[in-house]
Design a protein around this motif. Structure first.
Motif, PDB file in Angstrom:
ATOM      1  N   UNK A 125      33.723  -9.507 -36.015  1.00  6.97           N
ATOM      2  CA  UNK A 125      34.072  -8.103 -35.759  1.00  6.97           C
ATOM      3  C   UNK A 125      32.958  -7.193 -36.267  1.00  6.97           C
ATOM      4  N   UNK A 126      32.757  -6.098 -35.568  1.00  6.92           N
ATOM      5  CA  UNK A 126      31.864  -5.066 -36.074  1.00  6.92           C
ATOM      6  C   UNK A 126      32.560  -3.738 -35.824  1.00  6.92           C
ATOM      7  N   UNK A 127      32.647  -2.908 -36.848  1.00  3.88           N
ATOM      8  CA  UNK A 127      33.344  -1.634 -36.701  1.00  3.88           C
ATOM      9  C   UNK A 127      32.387  -0.536 -36.276  1.00  3.88           C
ATOM     10  N   UNK A 128      32.906   0.405 -35.480  1.00  2.57           N
ATOM     11  CA  UNK A 128      32.112   1.574 -35.121  1.00  2.57           C
ATOM     12  C   UNK A 128      32.975   2.821 -35.250  1.00  2.57           C
ATOM     13  N   UNK A 129      32.527   3.793 -36.026  1.00  2.00           N
ATOM     14  CA  UNK A 129      33.240   5.069 -36.114  1.00  2.00           C
ATOM     15  C   UNK A 129      32.337   6.099 -35.453  1.00  2.00           C
ATOM     16  N   UNK A 130      32.646   6.425 -34.186  1.00  8.06           N
ATOM     17  CA  UNK A 130      31.755   7.258 -33.392  1.00  8.06           C
ATOM     18  C   UNK A 130      32.396   8.600 -33.077  1.00  8.06           C
ATOM     19  N   UNK A 131      31.558   9.593 -32.809  1.00  9.92           N
ATOM     20  CA  UNK A 131      32.073  10.854 -32.279  1.00  9.92           C
ATOM     21  C   UNK A 131      31.722  10.926 -30.801  1.00  9.92           C
ATOM     22  N   UNK A 132      32.738  10.783 -29.964  1.00 13.69           N
ATOM     23  CA  UNK A 132      32.496  10.818 -28.523  1.00 13.69           C
ATOM     24  C   UNK A 132      33.026  12.115 -27.921  1.00 13.69           C
TER      25      UNK A 132
ATOM     26  N   UNK B 270      26.012   9.399 -26.578  1.00 14.80           N
ATOM     27  CA  UNK B 270      24.910   8.478 -26.275  1.00 14.80           C
ATOM     28  C   UNK B 270      24.606   7.515 -27.420  1.00 14.80           C
ATOM     29  N   UNK B 271      24.781   7.975 -28.652  1.00 14.46           N
ATOM     30  CA  UNK B 271      24.571   7.093 -29.805  1.00 14.46           C
ATOM     31  C   UNK B 271      25.524   5.901 -29.724  1.00 14.46           C
ATOM     32  N   UNK B 272      26.798   6.191 -29.442  1.00 21.45           N
ATOM     33  CA  UNK B 272      27.801   5.129 -29.345  1.00 21.45           C
ATOM     34  C   UNK B 272      27.473   4.195 -28.185  1.00 21.45           C
ATOM     35  N   UNK B 273      27.046   4.772 -27.058  1.00 21.29           N
ATOM     36  CA  UNK B 273      26.680   3.943 -25.907  1.00 21.29           C
ATOM     37  C   UNK B 273      25.526   3.013 -26.243  1.00 21.29           C
ATOM     38  N   UNK B 274      24.567   3.552 -26.987  1.00 21.24           N
ATOM     39  CA  UNK B 274      23.410   2.744 -27.374  1.00 21.24           C
ATOM     40  C   UNK B 274      23.828   1.554 -28.219  1.00 21.24           C
TER      41      UNK B 274
ATOM     42  N   UNK C 119      23.314  -4.031 -18.225  1.00 22.37           N
ATOM     43  CA  UNK C 119      24.628  -4.682 -18.352  1.00 22.37           C
ATOM     44  C   UNK C 119      25.763  -3.665 -18.296  1.00 22.37           C
ATOM     45  N   UNK C 120      25.498  -2.438 -18.763  1.00 22.07           N
ATOM     46  CA  UNK C 120      26.537  -1.418 -18.710  1.00 22.07           C
ATOM     47  C   UNK C 120      26.397  -0.557 -17.460  1.00 22.07           C
ATOM     48  N   UNK C 121      25.461  -0.922 -16.567  1.00 23.58           N
ATOM     49  CA  UNK C 121      25.311  -0.209 -15.308  1.00 23.58           C
ATOM     50  C   UNK C 121      24.513   1.071 -15.418  1.00 23.58           C
ATOM     51  N   UNK C 122      23.619   1.138 -16.416  1.00 25.34           N
ATOM     52  CA  UNK C 122      22.798   2.341 -16.552  1.00 25.34           C
ATOM     53  C   UNK C 122      21.330   1.976 -16.516  1.00 25.34           C
ATOM     54  N   UNK C 123      20.517   2.870 -15.976  1.00 26.66           N
ATOM     55  CA  UNK C 123      19.085   2.594 -15.948  1.00 26.66           C
ATOM     56  C   UNK C 123      18.380   3.497 -16.952  1.00 26.66           C
ATOM     57  N   UNK C 124      17.121   3.179 -17.221  1.00 28.76           N
ATOM     58  CA  UNK C 124      16.381   3.880 -18.276  1.00 28.76           C
ATOM     59  C   UNK C 124      16.327   5.388 -18.071  1.00 28.76           C
ATOM     60  N   UNK C 125      16.192   5.829 -16.818  1.00 27.47           N
ATOM     61  CA  UNK C 125      16.013   7.268 -16.616  1.00 27.47           C
ATOM     62  C   UNK C 125      17.315   8.051 -16.808  1.00 27.47           C
ATOM     63  N   UNK C 126      18.431   7.338 -17.023  1.00 25.28           N
ATOM     64  CA  UNK C 126      19.672   8.048 -17.374  1.00 25.28           C
ATOM     65  C   UNK C 126      19.835   8.190 -18.885  1.00 25.28           C
ATOM     66  N   UNK C 127      18.950   7.564 -19.634  1.00 22.83           N
ATOM     67  CA  UNK C 127      19.141   7.529 -21.091  1.00 22.83           C
ATOM     68  C   UNK C 127      18.404   8.677 -21.764  1.00 22.83           C
ATOM     69  N   UNK C 128      18.810   8.981 -22.998  1.00 18.54           N
ATOM     70  CA  UNK C 128      18.004   9.873 -23.811  1.00 18.54           C
ATOM     71  C   UNK C 128      17.740   9.215 -25.159  1.00 18.54           C
ATOM     72  N   UNK C 129      17.066   9.977 -26.020  1.00 17.91           N
ATOM     73  CA  UNK C 129      16.587   9.405 -27.267  1.00 17.91           C
ATOM     74  C   UNK C 129      17.717   8.951 -28.175  1.00 17.91           C
ATOM     75  N   UNK C 130      18.892   9.603 -28.078  1.00 21.88           N
ATOM     76  CA  UNK C 130      20.001   9.226 -28.957  1.00 21.88           C
ATOM     77  C   UNK C 130      20.570   7.863 -28.590  1.00 21.88           C
TER      78      UNK C 130
ATOM     79  N   UNK D 292      18.669   5.452 -27.846  1.00 20.39           N
ATOM     80  CA  UNK D 292      17.762   4.550 -28.565  1.00 20.39           C
ATOM     81  C   UNK D 292      18.132   4.494 -30.040  1.00 20.39           C
ATOM     82  N   UNK D 293      18.528   5.635 -30.599  1.00 22.47           N
ATOM     83  CA  UNK D 293      18.916   5.652 -32.015  1.00 22.47           C
ATOM     84  C   UNK D 293      20.136   4.756 -32.252  1.00 22.47           C
ATOM     85  N   UNK D 294      21.128   4.856 -31.357  1.00 19.60           N
ATOM     86  CA  UNK D 294      22.314   4.010 -31.491  1.00 19.60           C
ATOM     87  C   UNK D 294      21.958   2.543 -31.336  1.00 19.60           C
ATOM     88  N   UNK D 295      21.138   2.254 -30.347  1.00 19.92           N
ATOM     89  CA  UNK D 295      20.674   0.889 -30.096  1.00 19.92           C
ATOM     90  C   UNK D 295      20.011   0.340 -31.344  1.00 19.92           C
ATOM     91  N   UNK D 296      19.091   1.137 -31.903  1.00 20.45           N
ATOM     92  CA  UNK D 296      18.303   0.666 -33.039  1.00 20.45           C
ATOM     93  C   UNK D 296      19.185   0.473 -34.282  1.00 20.45           C
TER      94      UNK D 296
END
Lengths: 415, 355
Positions: A58-65, A75-79, A325-336, A338-342
């Protein structure tokens, strides 16, 4: 007598039915716990010893969506979610899948507390990805007691005192470090003998976070802080503050706000015709602020701790794969994104290093063993140790030229 | 009172002495029901997991706060949009006493109530001249002023950095886990509810209600308006201060971010949805508002196994559901959940003769 017998039989069968229902109920709950692991649906046929090792973690996530900071929180949560998906596709952590349970707390602290307790006590998550400054602080007593490593979206310097915050880890430079880097940059590149700097911030924990440290550092390197101005996060006008600042004679200004207020400040400065040079910390500098500022952004310098999705860096290939995998391409993303991903990436690296016994303590040890962990330039290399949870103090500075963020430095620190 | 068959329906109250007349619950069944609920509440940690107990803690603290607001808004008719800030006053007062002065928690809890009562009474002074919307804005000022003071009085509150509080200690026990804290919250909650129930059977409580119904008439009858309005503010703030002290020591760290106007609005919603001017209503409202986001989330999770992506839709709807619920209650049942529950009980009591 037969009546009594029949009565007993009815009671007995009732008990049986209740028992069956309860049994099924129990069965269904364990089944739903396994549901996160959709790829392998037959863990029951394996031996119990083996089963222990393939069970999802399990991994927990407390996100503001949906809350006040949902514009950057979603976007952070999506990342983070995309990274976990990508990791599961690529074998998971030590052969085990990761089951990320993300909870939207709508930027409300009681809901964050409730989410935390659900994740830790009910779902038995050994580690958590969090979000805001206020709720991260509220979790501190809980995470130290329950021994839950916690990576937050907040970069407040107070979270770095290991004695008070033994389980908080920070994946990028803190706000204070970002301000120090800017001050150092001003000192090194200024034409003036004695550069005069103003600080513009908002009256919240987030806004005030780097102020005292920035003042101390400015004194140390001989930069003069001539003015401090408070601009509300929701301000639509900053003229009076900017005029004050101009009167104090500031050549440079450092902004600690979010996108909206920064856009207000830069637009008003352009309107007033100020020749002050503006710098902003990470939440002032991203795609959103650029769009809001329009041509007032030209020449503005921002701190960028995480790469933009359009940048050609080594780590971006995985990001592209993960979001596919989530059906999104790079040009739909923003920097946040990447922050969530990282952030998720760093946490998972700690989990990998924790080995087979995935407990909060072992993940903490795993994280603390990380030294110059490289993500393919998505962010500065991360190092933790037992007495420093400051992942990095390095950032890149980007300047807006022709309506685009372009790097003007490599990863730099203030030392 | 004779012992009657506890399973018969109640069909009216027939008392023969004043003692019986004063009782809360008349039929045996009602008394048994209360005893059973109490037993269930006290044994909750035995059969429920830590997670449920932690939700119960949040609910319990919300109940104390909404009881306080209901005394002011529901029973005395004085609106307040400053209760989020009063919660903060209680939390910081208790925190200052335990963390900075080092005094024990059992002193800090009532002291926090008293300090908040004093602050509340001061902000209640305009209530003599101002009514309705004007008073609402005056209490909104309290919210803004108190939030500003908390954020800037660094010597006492540590400003925006927040304040660490120790785990409360009572009789040598350290209440640092959810189960032990649950009993503290439960006991305070029961005392608070009992006091509120009895308050409105007393002279003071009746005066409050008179002020609410028509303050001019109340004054003509000899009720000192100023005294009772201030008293309502003080008493209400006492409750909220206690809730704040419990909330702060539950979190163990407090910062100005915890006590924003959003909290005030949430408490108002509790009182409105639960039922203005009803003690049980405060309780239902607090339970409802605290559980609403949790239940919505669970429903979303349940459906997401059958309809993927429904989670994101329902998440977006959460705030809308919150708002819609308030509107629907205001239109169709302004007296809230307490009234709905009463109607259900009446229906079964009177069935099949519904008149």
């Amino acid at each position: 007598m037969s009546i009594r017998l029949r009565f007993a039989a009815v009671i007995l069968s009732l008990l049986l039915v209740i028992g069956l229902v309860a049994g099924c109920g129990g069965g269904s709950t364990t089944e739903s716990a396994d549901k996160g692991d959709q790829e392998k649906s037959t863990p029951k046929q394996e031996e119990p010893a083996k089963e222990e090792n393939t069970e999802p973690i399990k991994l927990g996530g407390i996100f503001d969506i949906t809350g006040g900071t949902g514009d950057v929180g979603a976007p952070y949560a999506e990342g983070a979610t995309a990274y976990v998906k990508w990791l599961n596709e690529n074998g998971g952590v030590n052969g085990r899948q990761i089951d990320l349970e993300g909870i939207d707390y709508a930027y409300k602290i009681p809901q964050a507390v409730e989410a935390y307790k659900k994740l830790v006590y009910q779902q038995k998550a050994p580690a958590i990805l969090g979000w805001g400054t206020g709720d991260t602080e509220a979790m501190v007593p809980f995470i130290s007691k329950d021994k839950i490593p916690y990576i937050s979206g907040s970069l407040s310097e107070t979270l770095l005192t290991v004695a008070d915050h033994p389980y908080n880890f920070m994946v990028a430079a803190s706000y204070s470090d970002q301000a120090r880097v800017i001050l150092k940059y001003i000192k090194d590149n200024a034409q003036e003998e004695q550069p005069k700097v103003a600080l513009i911030y908002n009256d919240t924990g987030f806004g005030k976070s780097p102020i005292a440290d920035a003042e101390a550092f400015a004194k140390e390197i001989g930069v003069e802080i001539v003015d401090k101005e408070v601009v509300d996060l929701k301000a639509l006008d900053a003229t009076s503050q900017l005029l004050n600042m101009d009167k104090a004679g500031a050549n440079y200004a450092i902004i600690q706000e979010t996108s909206n207020a920064t856009a207000t400040i830069l637009k008003d400065a352009k309107k007033l015709g100020l020749d002050t040079k503006f710098f902003g910390l990470n939440w002032t500098a991203d795609e959103i602020s650029l769009k809001l500022m329009g041509d007032a952004a030209e020449g503005y310098i921002g701190v960028i701790p995480f790469a933009f999705p359009y940048e050609d860096v080594a780590g971006m290939k995985d990001v592209e794969e993960g979001f596919a995998l989530t059906g999104k391409s790079l040009d739909e993303l923003n920097q946040k994104h990447i922050q969530g991903w990282f952030s998720a990436m760093v946490m998972m690296e700690g989990m990998k290093r924790a080995g087979d016994d995935v407990t909060g303590e072992n993940i903490k040890k795993g994280l603390e063993s990380m030294n110059e962990f490289s993500s393919g330039d998505l962010a500065a290399p991360v190092s933790f140790s037992a007495d420093s949870h400051r992942g990095s103090s390095k950032v890149k500075l980007y300047q807006v030229t022709d309506g685009q963020w372009t790097p003007i430095t490599d990863w730099i620190g203030y030392k | 009172m004779r012992l009657r068959n506890p399973f018969v329906m109640e069909s009216g109250v027939f008392t023969t002495n004043y003692r019986d007349d004063m009782a809360f619950h008349y039929p045996m069944l009602a008394k048994l029901r209360v005893a059973a609920i109490m037993l269930l509440l006290f044994l909750l940690p035995v059969y429920a997991g830590t997670y449920l107990v932690s939700i119960a803690n949040l609910v319990g603290i919300a109940i104390i706060g909404s009881l306080g607001l209901n005394i002011l808004t529901g029973f005395t008719g004085q609106i307040s949009i400053g209760h989020g800030a009063f919660l903060g006053v209680g939390a910081y007062a208790a925190g200052f006493i335990t963390a900075k002065m080092g005094l024990p928690f059992w002193i800090a809890l009532p002291a926090a109530g008293v300090i908040t009562a004093a602050v509340g009474a001061i902000f209640g002074i305009p209530s003599l001249r101002l009514k309705g919307l004007y008073l609402a804005i005056a209490t909104l000022a309290a919210q803004v002023i108190i939030e500003f003071v908390i954020a800037h009085w660094d010597g006492v509150t540590n400003g925006v950095h927040g304040m660490f509080l120790p785990a409360p200690q009572l009789f040598g026990f350290t209440l640092d886990n959810d189960v032990s804290y649950y009993y503290l919250v439960l006991v305070v909650c029961i005392i608070a509810a009992m006091f509120a129930f009895n308050l409105f059977r007393s002279r003071v409580g009746r005066a409050f209600v008179a002020v609410r119904d028509r303050d001019l008439a109340a004054e003509v009858m000899g009720i000192n308006l100023f005294k009772y309005k201030i008293m309502a503010f003080a008493l209400s703030s006492f409750y909220v201060g206690v809730a704040g002290a419990l909330w702060g020591h539950y979190l163990r760290i407090i910062s100005p971010e915890h006590f924003t106007i959003a909290v005030s609005i949430q408490y108002l919603a509790m009182v409105i949805i639960g039922g203005l001017g009803s003690v049980m209503g405060s309780i239902y409202g607090a339970v409802f508002i605290t559980l609403l986001p949790i239940v919505l989330r669970e429903i979303a999770g349940l459906f997401s196994t059958y309809f993927p992506n429904i989670e994101t839709i329902i998440l977006g709807l959460k705030e809308a559901v919150f708002g819609t619920t308030i509107v629907v209650f205001l239109i169709y049942e302004p007296e809230g959940l307490a009234r709905i529950w009463q109607n259900i009980k009446d229906y079964f009591k009177l069935w099949p003769f519904s008149y």
